[in-house]
Write a protein that holds these residues in place. Structure first.
Motif, PDB file in Angstrom:
ATOM      1  N   GLY A  89      11.785  -6.148  -7.913  1.00 24.87           N
ATOM      2  CA  GLY A  89      12.779  -6.503  -7.078  1.00 24.87           C
ATOM      3  C   GLY A  89      13.768  -5.275  -6.663  1.00 24.87           C
ATOM      4  N   PRO A  90      15.236  -5.690  -6.999  1.00 19.85           N
ATOM      5  CA  PRO A  90      16.220  -4.716  -6.565  1.00 19.85           C
ATOM      6  C   PRO A  90      15.870  -3.446  -7.120  1.00 19.85           C
ATOM      7  N   ALA A  91      15.615  -3.361  -8.642  1.00 18.15           N
ATOM      8  CA  ALA A  91      15.404  -2.599  -9.487  1.00 18.15           C
ATOM      9  C   ALA A  91      14.518  -1.536  -9.174  1.00 18.15           C
ATOM     10  N   TRP A  92      13.656  -1.772  -7.816  1.00 17.70           N
ATOM     11  CA  TRP A  92      12.444  -0.802  -7.548  1.00 17.70           C
ATOM     12  C   TRP A  92      13.074   0.801  -7.245  1.00 17.70           C
ATOM     13  N   VAL A  93      14.402   0.797  -7.133  1.00 15.98           N
ATOM     14  CA  VAL A  93      14.968   2.077  -6.728  1.00 15.98           C
ATOM     15  C   VAL A  93      15.012   2.907  -8.028  1.00 15.98           C
ATOM     16  N   VAL A  94      14.750   2.512  -9.149  1.00 15.68           N
ATOM     17  CA  VAL A  94      14.771   3.158 -10.088  1.00 15.68           C
ATOM     18  C   VAL A  94      13.559   3.940 -10.282  1.00 15.68           C
ATOM     19  N   PHE A  95      12.346   3.467 -10.013  1.00 14.46           N
ATOM     20  CA  PHE A  95      11.087   4.007  -9.849  1.00 14.46           C
ATOM     21  C   PHE A  95      11.184   5.516  -8.730  1.00 14.46           C
ATOM     22  N   GLU A  96      12.064   5.015  -7.605  1.00 13.96           N
ATOM     23  CA  GLU A  96      11.948   6.081  -6.617  1.00 13.96           C
ATOM     24  C   GLU A  96      12.818   7.123  -7.397  1.00 13.96           C
ATOM     25  N   ILE A  97      13.963   7.230  -7.818  1.00 14.50           N
ATOM     26  CA  ILE A  97      14.705   8.075  -8.527  1.00 14.50           C
ATOM     27  C   ILE A  97      13.721   9.133  -9.382  1.00 14.50           C
ATOM     28  N   MET A 151       2.100  -4.804 -16.772  1.00 16.06           N
ATOM     29  CA  MET A 151       1.189  -5.435 -17.624  1.00 16.06           C
ATOM     30  C   MET A 151       1.819  -6.556 -18.210  1.00 16.06           C
ATOM     31  N   THR A 152       2.956  -6.936 -17.719  1.00 12.84           N
ATOM     32  CA  THR A 152       3.686  -8.162 -17.867  1.00 12.84           C
ATOM     33  C   THR A 152       4.079  -9.026 -16.833  1.00 12.84           C
ATOM     34  N   VAL A 153       5.013  -8.708 -16.063  1.00 11.64           N
ATOM     35  CA  VAL A 153       5.510  -9.501 -14.669  1.00 11.64           C
ATOM     36  C   VAL A 153       4.317  -9.387 -13.887  1.00 11.64           C
ATOM     37  N   GLY A 154       3.605  -8.193 -13.794  1.00 12.75           N
ATOM     38  CA  GLY A 154       2.542  -7.964 -12.919  1.00 12.75           C
ATOM     39  C   GLY A 154       1.495  -9.195 -13.122  1.00 12.75           C
ATOM     40  N   ILE A 155       1.033  -9.248 -14.250  1.00 11.99           N
ATOM     41  CA  ILE A 155      -0.146 -10.136 -14.818  1.00 11.99           C
ATOM     42  C   ILE A 155       0.407 -11.561 -14.420  1.00 11.99           C
ATOM     43  N   ILE A 156       1.717 -11.859 -14.935  1.00 21.17           N
ATOM     44  CA  ILE A 156       2.212 -13.251 -14.517  1.00 21.17           C
ATOM     45  C   ILE A 156       2.273 -13.636 -13.225  1.00 21.17           C
ATOM     46  N   ARG A 157       2.399 -12.706 -12.290  1.00 18.45           N
ATOM     47  CA  ARG A 157       2.596 -12.873 -10.815  1.00 18.45           C
ATOM     48  C   ARG A 157       1.056 -13.336 -10.350  1.00 18.45           C
ATOM     49  N   LEU A 158       0.405 -12.387 -10.860  1.00 18.63           N
ATOM     50  CA  LEU A 158      -1.394 -12.321 -10.408  1.00 18.63           C
ATOM     51  C   LEU A 158      -1.612 -13.629 -10.722  1.00 18.63           C
ATOM     52  N   SER A 159      -1.478 -14.161 -12.133  1.00 16.91           N
ATOM     53  CA  SER A 159      -2.086 -15.230 -12.538  1.00 16.91           C
ATOM     54  C   SER A 159      -1.530 -16.441 -11.929  1.00 16.91           C
ATOM     55  N   TYR A 162       0.953  -1.218  -0.050  1.00 14.82           N
ATOM     56  CA  TYR A 162       0.110   0.033   0.204  1.00 14.82           C
ATOM     57  C   TYR A 162       0.619   1.385  -0.129  1.00 14.82           C
ATOM     58  N   ASP A 163       2.056   1.303  -0.371  1.00 13.19           N
ATOM     59  CA  ASP A 163       3.011   2.287  -0.655  1.00 13.19           C
ATOM     60  C   ASP A 163       3.792   1.827  -1.713  1.00 13.19           C
ATOM     61  N   TYR A 164       4.261   2.964  -2.468  1.00  6.49           N
ATOM     62  CA  TYR A 164       4.967   2.672  -3.823  1.00  6.49           C
ATOM     63  C   TYR A 164       6.314   1.797  -3.547  1.00  6.49           C
ATOM     64  N   ARG A 165       6.821   1.951  -2.180  1.00 10.53           N
ATOM     65  CA  ARG A 165       8.110   1.398  -2.023  1.00 10.53           C
ATOM     66  C   ARG A 165       8.083  -0.112  -1.964  1.00 10.53           C
ATOM     67  N   HIS A 166       6.919  -0.739  -1.285  1.00 10.00           N
ATOM     68  CA  HIS A 166       6.600  -2.261  -1.050  1.00 10.00           C
ATOM     69  C   HIS A 166       5.823  -2.288  -2.387  1.00 10.00           C
ATOM     70  N   PHE A 167       5.395  -1.781  -2.925  1.00  9.34           N
ATOM     71  CA  PHE A 167       4.813  -2.293  -4.422  1.00  9.34           C
ATOM     72  C   PHE A 167       5.687  -2.555  -5.377  1.00  9.34           C
ATOM     73  N   PHE A 168       6.686  -1.865  -5.700  1.00 10.62           N
ATOM     74  CA  PHE A 168       7.888  -1.935  -6.593  1.00 10.62           C
ATOM     75  C   PHE A 168       8.891  -2.920  -6.200  1.00 10.62           C
TER      76      PHE A 168
END
Length: 361
Positions: free
Chosen positions: A81-89, A349-357, A70-76
């Motif tokens: 994975g480790p690349a979540w920091v790119v979104f934070e930048i 739209m790719t990894v997210g859908i795969i993980r949800l499925s 429920y916050d962008y850090r946990h979401f990404f």
């Protein structure tokens, strides 16, 4: 507040409240992305933006629900994975730009319309943002929801004023079937331009219990967020082609109508949307900090800390705008939009859908 409102109205109202600040509220973005493509072309573009916004928001809500992010850090962290920091930048750069623009606009709009000094306008914004963030999520979501209803009332009054004026005729414009090529790409760009703020607003997704609730709320949120764009399009299309050259289309049209009281009320509403946008985004930042503190086994931010972070962020952004960093970031805003598309939308739209499925956690 009833569960129905929390599930299906509040998320859309908060998203719309954050989106409406700045260029959207003045009508400039609508003219740029939709009206300039003609009466029908603009409507088609809004439809494209709706499809994209609804799909991404629904999937974002569902991903947040399933992984309790429920916050962008946990979401990404879940998504990238480790690349979540790119979104934070990217979000820090966008965060600085948005706040700098809002602080400048808040100071200027009261000065230009009511003669209130720039500093006083900025101080009013700081005070209200500070109070909202001090009391936190519940007050912010409630305030943004009720201000959204006020916004709709003012926009409806504006639309009725346009249609009751003999100088403007949307019907005549629509009958011309004016469609300028490129409307679909412009609608796509507009959606991508605004999607970046969705992960900052995940605090509105905490009440979802089922996939149906998350997906339905995402679609409804897109409707709530884009109805003002449709109302603007109807009004502006009646003033084609003159409206496309106006720096603040809403003010120009109200001036053409000669309704001074409407201009004053609209200015108050617009000033409120600047505060809404800032408070909504800053709550997302506070949620991210709280998530980190929780993971570290430390207590959440106190009300005073939340307000201090918010007020400090606005002051820093306002200061940075004075030394030109806003222009530097703004010039790269197109690049930022592509960055969010690559780091957020494509993985979702790719990894997210795969993980949800697959049910992978």
């Amino acid at each position: 507040m009833s569960r129905f409102l929390r599930l299906y109205i509040v998320p859309g109202a908060v998203i719309q409240s954050v989106m409406i600040g700045g260029g959207y509220g003045t009508g400039r973005e609508i003219v740029e992305y939709f009206t300039s493509y003609g009466a029908l072309g603009g409507i088609f573009g809004i439809c494209v933006a709706f499809v994209v916004l609804a799909a991404v928001t629904s999937l974002t809500f569902e991903f947040a629900r399933v992984f309790r992010a429920y916050d962008y850090r946990h979401f990404f962290k879940r998504l990238l994975g480790p690349a979540w920091v790119v979104f934070e930048i990217l979000i820090i750069l966008l965060f600085l730009l948005i706040l700098a623009v809002l602080a400048s606009a808040a100071g200027n709009i009261l000065r230009e319309n009511f003669g209130i000094p720039y500093v006083a306008g900025l101080m009013i914004m700081l005070l209200v943002v500070g109070v909202l963030t001090f009391f936190g999520r519940k007050l912010i979501t409630t305030a943004l929801t009720f201000w959204s209803f006020f916004l709709y009332a003012i926009l409806l009054a504006f639309l009725l004023a346009v249609f009751s004026n003999d100088n403007f005729s949307f019907t005549t414009t629509l009958q011309a079937k004016d469609v300028v090529s490129g409307w679909w790409l412009s609608g796509l760009q507009y959606a991508a331009y605004n999607l970046a703020v969705i992960p900052l607003l995940l605090y509105v997704a905490r009440d979802f219990e089922t996939r149906s609730e998350a997906v339905s709320s995402g679609a409804i949120a897109a409707v709530i967020a884009l109805i003002p764009a449709l109302m603007f399009q109807f009004a502006f299309a009646a003033a084609l082609p003159e409206v496309t050259g106006q720096p603040i289309p809403v003010y120009w049209m109200i001036g053409q109508l000669g309704y001074a009281p409407l201009l004053a009320v609209y200015t108050v509403m617009l000033f409120g949307t600047f505060i809404e946008t800032g408070a909504g985004i800053l709550q997302g930042i506070n949620e991210r900090v709280d998530g980190y503190l929780e993971d570290s086994g430390r207590p959440s931010l106190s009300p005073t800390s939340r307000a201090t972070i918010a007020v400090s962020a606005v002051l820093v952004s306002a200061g940075l705008s004075l030394i030109g960093i806003t222009d530097l970031i703004a010039k790269g805003y197109g690049t930022l939009a592509w960055g969010f598309l690559i780091v957020y939308v494509v993985p979702l739209m790719t990894v997210g859908i795969i993980r949800l499925s697959s049910g992978r956690t």
